[in-house]
Enzyme design. Structure first.
Site, PDB file in Angstrom:
ATOM      1  N   TRP A 145     -16.969  11.968 -11.293  1.00  0.00           N
ATOM      2  CA  TRP A 145     -16.197  11.539 -10.280  1.00  0.00           C
ATOM      3  C   TRP A 145     -15.262  12.806  -9.747  1.00  0.00           C
ATOM      4  CZ3 TRP A 145     -10.945  12.856 -11.191  1.00  0.00           C
ATOM      5  CH2 TRP A 145     -10.354  12.836 -12.412  1.00  0.00           C
ATOM      6  N   TRP A 150      -9.962   7.979  -7.112  1.00  0.00           N
ATOM      7  CA  TRP A 150     -11.285   8.235  -7.729  1.00  0.00           C
ATOM      8  C   TRP A 150     -11.220   7.669  -9.232  1.00  0.00           C
ATOM      9  CZ3 TRP A 150     -15.590   9.677  -6.058  1.00  0.00           C
ATOM     10  CH2 TRP A 150     -15.864  10.215  -4.818  1.00  0.00           C
ATOM     11  N   TRP A 163     -22.569  12.025 -17.592  1.00  0.00           N
ATOM     12  CA  TRP A 163     -22.897  12.013 -16.136  1.00  0.00           C
ATOM     13  C   TRP A 163     -24.043  13.109 -15.763  1.00  0.00           C
ATOM     14  CZ3 TRP A 163     -19.626   8.988 -13.759  1.00  0.00           C
ATOM     15  CH2 TRP A 163     -18.479   8.713 -14.110  1.00  0.00           C
ATOM     16  N   GLU A 186       0.830  -1.324   0.081  1.00  0.00           N
ATOM     17  CA  GLU A 186      -0.053   0.157  -0.172  1.00  0.00           C
ATOM     18  C   GLU A 186       1.092   1.428  -0.090  1.00  0.00           C
ATOM     19  OE1 GLU A 186      -3.008  -0.433   2.861  1.00  0.00           O
ATOM     20  OE2 GLU A 186      -4.077  -1.866   1.836  1.00  0.00           O
ATOM     21  N   TRP A 215       1.760   1.773  -3.772  1.00  0.00           N
ATOM     22  CA  TRP A 215       0.668   2.177  -4.314  1.00  0.00           C
ATOM     23  C   TRP A 215       0.690   3.880  -4.295  1.00  0.00           C
ATOM     24  CZ3 TRP A 215      -3.481   1.058  -7.693  1.00  0.00           C
ATOM     25  CH2 TRP A 215      -4.242   1.618  -7.669  1.00  0.00           C
ATOM     26  N   ASN A 221     -10.481   3.415   4.968  1.00  0.00           N
ATOM     27  CA  ASN A 221     -10.232   3.058   3.599  1.00  0.00           C
ATOM     28  C   ASN A 221     -11.218   2.282   2.685  1.00  0.00           C
ATOM     29  OD1 ASN A 221      -8.350   3.195   1.389  1.00  0.00           O
ATOM     30  ND2 ASN A 221      -8.285   1.021   1.287  1.00  0.00           N
TER      31      ASN A 221
END
Length: 451
Positions: free
Chosen positions: A346, A369, A293, A262, A265, A328
């Site tokens: 988003w 996102w 959207w 992580e 990441w 998370n």
């Protein structure tokens, strides 16, 4: 000793394992400086929640520097102009700084030219060196992790210099209180201090505590009702602790691989910013530019305020507002709900998280996102639509919901996950803003339409 150097601090507010400080201290007198630059980032000037954290982090850093016989100089405005002016005032020939990857900081670093000496230290490795066989940069996390892991462990973390020499005359500094980083009345951040203590000392303490618990991390990290995560994200974002320091602390723990991935990441997200500087507002996959959207201020506000009728979603959004942070797993659930249940762009969610998260990071916020939305270069499939009611029950979120949605505090498991369907929704709690099946079918149809 060569004279006076400036130490330019940004998201590296620490003295421990601070390579720019070590280099500056080796050369002679050091003038540490933080510039509040709201011009260069533009729409990504730090948000309200981050400003609360920044204020307290700078207070902590100033105290640490004073204990070393140094001080922190504060300036406001264009970082490039402020640093050039400070260099003239102090006679500094060199500016030392840790390398950053946000597009506005890359531009500022280029503008400072040869007088700026950059050091790696905010990531596990120099991200420009993590390249494919053809010399390009990775767009898929799994391949990036393999390449990064080959370079691990990171260099040993370095202690604070024994001495930090001061200039003969200190330049003038702004007063932190004049920056108005803390909320005016009413104080919407009054709950933050119950959960958070910004600063390097707390970051190091929290990392030590987490290492003692890391044996349970993989099993507990997805459970919002337990303290199973590291809670290090804001400390890492503001650079109050280096990733290398955390990595090496994990050596004395067990089962740390999941957490290390992580951390990787976070580096992957920053590396994508090098390739796609506009990732915060442009789809990683251009085909998604055609997505129709929905525009609904009503639905967006219901999501922001935690009034959607989905308890796990509402609990997460209320936790975010009250504490500046969200678990998370719940971040993924709430983000998926906005994008796929409500079909809202988003970027509207990114904007809200940017202003309300204390750990809002350009790379992480943008990449996460776009991963949820399916618009990113490495992302989830659009057709994978999280079922919030199923997620809530699967990850045992009953206690979490009772804490953050007090209207539902008296509802027992298993009905608390979906009181509407169970027929026990209290009058003060809203009905579902949209049914799950209806939302799923609408989202799948919208996805098919752009293919």
């Amino acid at each position: 000793m060569t004279g006076t150097s400036l130490l330019w601090l940004r998201q590296d507010i620490r003295l421990h394992d601070q390579p720019a400080l070590i280099a500056a201290a080796h050369e002679g007198a050091v003038v540490p400086v933080y510039v509040l630059d709201d011009e260069a980032p533009g729409r990504w000037r730090i948000g309200g929640a981050q400003r609360w954290w920044l204020h307290h982090s700078l207070v902590s850093l100033a105290a640490s520097l004073e204990a070393k016989g140094s001080r922190l100089i504060l300036r406001r405005g264009s970082a490039v102009e402020a640093l050039r002016k400070l260099a003239e005032e102090t006679g500094a020939s060199t500016i030392h700084a840790i390398r950053h990857y946000e597009p506005w900081w890359v531009k500022a670093e280029d503008a400072l030219g040869d007088r700026l000496t950059l050091h790696d230290g905010n990531h596990l490795a120099s991200l420009r060196d993590i390249t494919t066989g053809s010399g390009g940069q990775y767009k898929v996390y799994s391949a990036f992790w393999r390449a990064l892991n080959e370079r691990m462990p990171p260099p040993d973390d370095q202690p604070v210099p024994h001495t930090i020499s001061s200039p003969d005359i200190w330049p003038k500094s702004d007063k932190l209180s004049d920056w108005d980083l803390l909320p005016a009345k009413p104080d919407w951040a009054k709950g933050f201090s119950a959960d958070w203590i910004p600063g390097e000392a707390e970051a190091l303490r929290k990392a030590d505590d987490f290492v003692d618990e890391v044996v349970d991390y993989e099993a507990r990290r997805d459970l919002p009702d337990v303290e199973g995560t590291s809670r290090l994200s804001p400390h890492l974002h503001f650079g109050e602790i280096s990733p290398a320091t955390v990595w090496h602390k994990l050596d004395r723990g067990r089962n740390a691989d999941k957490f290390r991935k992580e951390m990787a990441w976070r580096d992957f997200a920053a590396s994508l910013m090098l390739q796609f500087p506009h990732y915060g507002y442009r789809n990683g996959r251009p085909a998604w530019d055609a997505m129709a959207w929905r525009r609904s201020e009503h639905d967006l506000k219901a999501w922001q305020q935690g009034r959607t009728g989905y308890p796990i979603v509402d609990a997460g959004m209320r936790q975010l507002w009250a504490t500046g942070w969200m678990h998370n797993r719940v971040r993924m659930i709430t983000a998926s709900f906005l994008v796929k249940h409500l079909l809202i762009d988003w970027r509207a969610g990114e904007r809200w998280f940017w202003d309300t998260l204390i750990d809002a990071d350009y790379g992480n916020n943008s990449v996460n996102w776009q991963w949820v939305a399916g618009t990113g270069v490495d992302s989830n499939m659009w057709g994978r639509i999280m079922a919030p009611l199923v997620q809530s029950e699967k990850f045992d979120a009953g206690g979490y919901i009772r804490e953050w949605v007090p209207e539902l505090a008296d509802i027992p498991d298993p009905w608390i996950h979906d009181p509407d369907a169970a027929g026990c929704r209290p009058d003060g709690y809203p009905p579902k803003i949209i049914g799950h099946r209806e939302a799923r079918e609408r989202a799948l149809a919208a996805g098919r339409a752009i293919r």
